[in-house]
Scaffold this motif. Structure first.
Motif, PDB file in Angstrom:
ATOM      1  N   PHE A  93      -1.931  -6.699   0.575  1.00 53.41           N
ATOM      2  CA  PHE A  93      -3.245  -6.051   0.644  1.00 53.41           C
ATOM      3  C   PHE A  93      -4.288  -6.998   1.238  1.00 53.41           C
ATOM      4  O   PHE A  93      -5.461  -6.951   0.867  1.00 53.41           O
ATOM      5  CB  PHE A  93      -3.693  -5.598  -0.749  1.00 53.41           C
ATOM      6  N   LYS A 102      -9.069  -9.869   0.887  1.00 55.12           N
ATOM      7  CA  LYS A 102      -8.391  -8.611   0.608  1.00 55.12           C
ATOM      8  C   LYS A 102      -8.907  -7.473   1.494  1.00 55.12           C
ATOM      9  O   LYS A 102     -10.067  -7.467   1.917  1.00 55.12           O
ATOM     10  CB  LYS A 102      -8.582  -8.230  -0.867  1.00 55.12           C
ATOM     11  N   LYS A 152      -7.606  -0.591   1.463  1.00 57.73           N
ATOM     12  CA  LYS A 152      -6.198  -0.384   1.113  1.00 57.73           C
ATOM     13  C   LYS A 152      -6.003  -0.388  -0.396  1.00 57.73           C
ATOM     14  O   LYS A 152      -5.224   0.405  -0.935  1.00 57.73           O
ATOM     15  CB  LYS A 152      -5.331  -1.472   1.749  1.00 57.73           C
ATOM     16  N   ILE A 153      -6.709  -1.279  -1.076  1.00 56.04           N
ATOM     17  CA  ILE A 153      -6.597  -1.340  -2.541  1.00 56.04           C
ATOM     18  C   ILE A 153      -7.128  -0.061  -3.172  1.00 56.04           C
ATOM     19  O   ILE A 153      -6.502   0.511  -4.076  1.00 56.04           O
ATOM     20  CB  ILE A 153      -7.346  -2.575  -3.081  1.00 56.04           C
ATOM     21  N   PRO A 191       0.802  -1.233   0.000  1.00 56.73           N
ATOM     22  CA  PRO A 191       0.000   0.000   0.000  1.00 56.73           C
ATOM     23  C   PRO A 191       0.832   1.279   0.000  1.00 56.73           C
ATOM     24  O   PRO A 191       0.371   2.315  -0.478  1.00 56.73           O
ATOM     25  CB  PRO A 191      -0.808  -0.121   1.304  1.00 56.73           C
TER      26      PRO A 191
END
Length: 212
Positions: free
Chosen positions: A190, A197, A201-202, A163
């Motif tokens: 991530f 997931k 953050k993605i 990230p």
């Protein structure tokens, strides 16, 4: 910049990633991986996934017939060959589907000769960090070592992208090699746990990456 989110195991997360504009979703068909998708989803569930996101199947030294059957059963769009597959093997699969051949980068200097015999049998390449297994190490290799290479084919950049790496990726995109950079490939950095997931953050990473 395109992003492939690899190691997916949840159809709801795939749908959310599609809504976020992620271009590729990776499903790992390697039984020894902690993100082995058939531990969580059936072929029918994967095949039912619709949307703009491209379904990528990740295979490691699997029998050719098994790969072709999985492609059909799961409705995959791309096959990522992440093991020690030969050029002849890749050629057979590429007659059926778009092929991404992955290479573990132990030495940037050896990449050009390693990819040479795959130039005509793979559609794209992927460069990853070497490890005891095949991917998912969470560790980077020396991206800068690639900066002046002429790959001559679109490639995915993988290997421990996290990230906080958006500025490092932007720096990489200024190198001569970046003319062939097709997509980033993100995975373990991530995650909440293997295969699950952290979507926030993605999303934040993608926003930073695409900001000027």
């Amino acid at each position: 910049m395109r992003i492939k989110v690899c190691g997916l195991t949840d159809v709801n997360q795939v749908a959310q990633l599609d809504e976020m504009g992620m271009q590729f979703g990776g499903f790992i068909f390697y039984p020894r991986s902690p993100r082995y998708v058939f531990n969580s989803l059936s072929a029918q569930q994967i095949k039912k996934i619709k949307g703009k996101i491209n379904k990528v199947g990740v295979f490691v030294n699997a029998p050719q017939e098994e790969v072709l059957k999985t492609i059909d059963d799961c409705g995959l769009y791309v096959a990522q060959l992440h093991g020690d597959e030969t050029p002849k093997y890749c050629e057979r699969i590429s007659e059926y589907i778009t092929v991404v051949k992955a290479f573990q980068v132990s030495s940037p200097e050896e990449i050009e000769w390693r990819i040479h015999e795959y130039q005509d049998v793979a559609d794209m390449f992927l460069f990853d960090t070497p490890g005891l297994g095949y991917g998912g190490t969470g560790k980077k290799f020396d991206w800068k070592g690639l900066k002046n290479l002429n790959i001559g084919k679109p490639f995915f950049l993988s290997g421990g992208i996290g990230p906080e790496d958006h500025e490092q990726v932007k720096e990489f995109m200024e190198f001569p090699i970046a003319k062939d950079l097709f997509s980033l490939d993100i995975n373990s950095r991530f995650e909440v746990e293997p295969g699950v997931k952290d979507l926030e953050k993605i999303k934040t990473f993608a926003n930073h990456l695409n900001s000027k």
